[in-house]
Design an enzyme around this catalytic site. Structure first.
Site, PDB file in Angstrom:
ATOM      1  N   ASP A 161      11.506  14.288  10.731  1.00 35.36           N
ATOM      2  CA  ASP A 161      11.022  13.774   9.509  1.00 35.36           C
ATOM      3  C   ASP A 161       9.646  14.159   9.307  1.00 35.36           C
ATOM      4  O   ASP A 161       8.797  13.481   8.660  1.00 35.36           O
ATOM      5  CB  ASP A 161      11.363  12.498   9.149  1.00 35.36           C
ATOM      6  CG  ASP A 161      11.214  12.447   7.634  1.00 35.36           C
ATOM      7  OD1 ASP A 161      11.350  13.441   6.661  1.00 35.36           O
ATOM      8  OD2 ASP A 161      11.219  11.124   6.697  1.00 35.36           O
ATOM      9  N   GLY A 210      11.964   4.612   0.273  1.00 40.30           N
ATOM     10  CA  GLY A 210      13.412   4.408  -0.176  1.00 40.30           C
ATOM     11  C   GLY A 210      13.897   3.318   1.030  1.00 40.30           C
ATOM     12  O   GLY A 210      14.790   2.478   0.193  1.00 40.30           O
ATOM     13  N   MET A 211      13.400   2.936   2.135  1.00 42.72           N
ATOM     14  CA  MET A 211      14.069   2.026   2.868  1.00 42.72           C
ATOM     15  C   MET A 211      13.044   0.773   3.229  1.00 42.72           C
ATOM     16  O   MET A 211      13.679  -0.295   3.456  1.00 42.72           O
ATOM     17  CB  MET A 211      14.337   2.767   4.225  1.00 42.72           C
ATOM     18  CG  MET A 211      15.545   3.642   4.186  1.00 42.72           C
ATOM     19  SD  MET A 211      17.205   2.893   3.654  1.00 42.72           S
ATOM     20  CE  MET A 211      18.218   4.483   3.808  1.00 42.72           C
ATOM     21  N   ILE A 237       0.876  -1.231   0.012  1.00 39.75           N
ATOM     22  CA  ILE A 237       0.033  -0.098  -0.021  1.00 39.75           C
ATOM     23  C   ILE A 237       0.696   1.318  -0.038  1.00 39.75           C
ATOM     24  O   ILE A 237       0.369   2.332  -0.215  1.00 39.75           O
ATOM     25  CB  ILE A 237      -1.016  -0.020   1.252  1.00 39.75           C
ATOM     26  CG1 ILE A 237      -0.364  -0.321   2.515  1.00 39.75           C
ATOM     27  CG2 ILE A 237      -2.002  -1.141   1.181  1.00 39.75           C
ATOM     28  CD1 ILE A 237      -1.150  -0.162   3.765  1.00 39.75           C
ATOM     29  N   ALA A 238       2.201   1.112   0.318  1.00 33.10           N
ATOM     30  CA  ALA A 238       3.053   2.236   0.413  1.00 33.10           C
ATOM     31  C   ALA A 238       4.330   1.871   0.173  1.00 33.10           C
ATOM     32  O   ALA A 238       4.837   0.720   0.666  1.00 33.10           O
ATOM     33  CB  ALA A 238       3.078   3.271   1.653  1.00 33.10           C
ATOM     34  N   LYS A 269       4.984  -3.348   7.828  1.00 38.28           N
ATOM     35  CA  LYS A 269       6.342  -2.343   7.642  1.00 38.28           C
ATOM     36  C   LYS A 269       7.436  -3.373   7.305  1.00 38.28           C
ATOM     37  O   LYS A 269       7.782  -3.763   8.676  1.00 38.28           O
ATOM     38  CB  LYS A 269       6.285  -1.091   8.198  1.00 38.28           C
ATOM     39  CG  LYS A 269       7.536  -0.088   7.810  1.00 38.28           C
ATOM     40  CD  LYS A 269       7.405   0.997   8.602  1.00 38.28           C
ATOM     41  CE  LYS A 269       8.609   2.111   7.733  1.00 38.28           C
ATOM     42  NZ  LYS A 269       8.670   3.388   8.731  1.00 38.28           N
ATOM     43  N   VAL A 293       5.384  -0.979   2.610  1.00 40.06           N
ATOM     44  CA  VAL A 293       4.200  -1.071   3.784  1.00 40.06           C
ATOM     45  C   VAL A 293       3.137  -2.005   2.948  1.00 40.06           C
ATOM     46  O   VAL A 293       2.582  -1.760   2.040  1.00 40.06           O
ATOM     47  CB  VAL A 293       3.435   0.050   4.296  1.00 40.06           C
ATOM     48  CG1 VAL A 293       2.357  -0.127   5.422  1.00 40.06           C
ATOM     49  CG2 VAL A 293       4.526   1.196   5.067  1.00 40.06           C
TER      50      VAL A 293
END
Length: 563
Positions: free
Chosen positions: A144, A25-26, A21-22, A44, A29
């Site tokens: 962030d 860069g690292m 769903i997402a 995640k 999800v």
């Protein structure tokens, strides 16, 4: 290297992956099902390309630990943390909504120019400020804050996520809690605080600044700092303030703008003390404020909305809930005694009541009512005569009478001197010999700054001109800028001594900007004896070299007294 994950993979013999769903860069999800509890969750997982990096993996574990102790209605909760075959998985609540980034992008694709309503923006700000206050209280700074890490449910619930680069507020090199190299800026360039860019030690006010940038973008439709590359974007906030919001949208209340401006002060000590204060300030700012994007009942949208009004996003505005009808019930055998009803005087209007209509003790003499009125009239007549005689005996004084503004006596003023101002220069001045060109009534002559490598005057906070007045006054300052784009601010001081640092001038009282050379007028309603016109941005000049192409230029400067 660990194998990439696929649909139907089982995590910890409990969570079955369904679809991504997402992606970042690292990490990715996934939407997954908790087979034990029969509920949907979000999982995640680190991407296969970084899963073998021990620093990244440890940072991921610490995100799980950080979120595990952050129980707050505006922070995405972590249900579980699974580690198998050297890979860590975070099991979190599945959010059925959109990120703020998606919401802004959708608004940008429509006719809303990427802008959200004032009430929705303040609601988001209050929720994230409250979440950050909780994180900071638990000794965690997020680092962030950006639209992509803010999730919004259809019902208006706002949640903060992704503590992947969070770090303790208080740590040392010896305790091993900070996995960040000192030569790397952690975060997203557009949303970094000045102290992050400079590599200084951070506290919760760094997150506060980043949240201010996000709220600014919600209202302006774009981030305040965007340059050709990430490095230039990051450095821009060290050299200038964002373009004022009131110059972009006219429907944003000034008290909301004031809160965001304070969040965006370049020095942390000039911002709010903590995010609890931010949440309270936003709540106070929005009270009794009508959202200009919502038409007033009984008026058409054209009549009730300003020229900058735009339709609301599809998302429900949580600050304007629907009213729920209150259920009514019938009470049987109610023994409550009836309320006594006062007897009404049935005497028709215009009919004089007889003396017998009231007891004698309650009757009032009409003659006695006239006595105080007569005494007041006589006193007023005596005072009028005395005032007229006093004016007759007073000689008129030429010129305007001084007035009190903001507890300061102001009067007619004029310019008695000009001087250049360079707070970061060796002698505090810049091209002082050219200052007379500003008042010689010759548009062909001008005062200019030196040539600089970038449009923000290098590492300086700005360069400008001080207007010295004959006294304390108000009025308007007119200036003609010779290069563009330009950005300028005005500050005032009532002290006879000119402040040597920019902090000594206090808050700005006016500002303006332009894309091309031209004239501008700055209204000054705050009394001052010295007026500083500070250029924050300047355009290129053909008289400069290619390596230092930027120069500020003023060809005329005048002050018109307001009294």
């Amino acid at each position: 290297m660990a194998a990439a994950r696929h649909s139907d993979d089982l995590i910890g013999n409990r969570y079955r992956l369904e679809s991504t769903i997402a992606s970042g860069g690292m990490a990715d999800v996934w939407r997954a099902t908790d087979l034990q509890l029969g509920r949907l969750v979000a999982v995640k997982l680190l991407r296969a390309s970084v899963v073998d990096d021990p620093i990244v993996t440890e940072r991921f574990r610490r995100e799980a630990r950080a979120l595990a102790r952050l129980t707050h209605p505006n922070i995405v909760p972590v249900y579980d943390c699974v580690e198998e075959n050297g890979q860590v998985a975070l099991i979190m609540r599945l959010i059925e909504g959109k990120s703020l980034r998606e919401l802004l992008d959708e608004a940008s694709d429509s006719d809303q120019a990427g802008m959200l309503s004032v009430h929705l923006t303040v609601h988001i700000g209050r929720a994230i400020a409250a979440a950050l206050a909780k994180a900071h209280a638990e000794n965690i700074v997020h680092r962030d804050i950006k639209p992509g890490n803010i999730l919004i449910m259809q019902q208006g619930e706002v949640l903060l996520t992704d503590f992947g680069i969070a770090k303790p507020l208080k740590s040392s090199k010896e305790d091993g809690t900070d996995l960040t190299r000192v030569d790397i800026m952690m975060g997203t360039a557009k949303y970094l605080s000045p102290e992050q860019v400079q590599g200084r030690e951070l506290d919760g006010r760094a997150d506060m600044y980043s949240l201010g940038l996000v709220l600014y973008e919600c209202l302006a439709g774009h981030a305040p700092f965007k340059e050709d590359n990430d490095q230039a974007t990051a450095v821009a906030r060290l050299q200038r303030d964002p373009t004022p919001l009131n110059g972009i949208r006219s429907d944003v209340p000034s008290n909301v703008i004031a809160v965001i401006n304070k969040m965006l002060r370049r020095k942390p000590e000039h911002r709010y003390a903590d995010c609890n204060e931010v949440a309270q300030a936003l709540e106070s700012a929005i009270k009794n404020v009508h959202d200009a994007m919502t038409p007033v009942d009984g008026l058409s949208p054209a009549m009730s909305a300003p020229t900058t009004a735009r339709p609301r996003p599809v998302l429900n505005d949580p600050l304007m809930p629907k009213k729920q009808p209150r259920p009514l019930s019938v009470v049987e055998n109610d023994d409550t005694p009836p309320r006594p009803v006062a007897k009404r005087d049935v005497t028709p209007r215009g009919v004089v009541r007889t003396a017998a209509s009231l007891p004698r003790t309650q009757q009032t003499s009409t003659k006695r009512n006239y006595i105080p009125i007569a005494l007041l009239l006589v006193a007023a007549l005596v005072m009028s005569v005395m005032l007229w005689r006093g004016l007759q005996n007073t000689k008129s004084v030429p010129g305007a009478v001084p007035e009190v503004v903001n507890d300061v006596v102001v009067g007619p003023v004029s310019i008695v001197g000009l001087r250049s101002y360079d707070p970061k220069g060796d002698d505090g001045q810049e091209n002082e010999a050219m200052i007379p060109n500003l008042t010689d009534n010759n548009p062909a002559t001008s005062w200019t700054t030196s040539c600089y490598q970038n449009q923000y005057f290098g590492s300086k906070e700005g360069v400008g001109v001080i207007v010295q007045l004959s006294g304390v006054g108000i009025g308007s300052l007119a200036a003609t800028f010779g290069t563009g784009p330009w950005n300028a601010e005005v500050f005032v001081s009532t002290s006879e001594a000119i402040p040597t640092t920019l902090d000594g001038w206090g808050l700005r009282v006016a500002n303006s900007n332009g894309a091309a050379p031209g004239a501008a007028t700055f209204p000054i309603a705050t009394p001052g004896r010295n007026v500083l016109l500070l250029m924050r941005e300047a355009g290129q000049s053909s008289s400069c070299s290619n390596s230092n192409p930027y120069k500020g230029m003023l060809s005329d400067l005048s002050f018109t007294s307001g009294k």
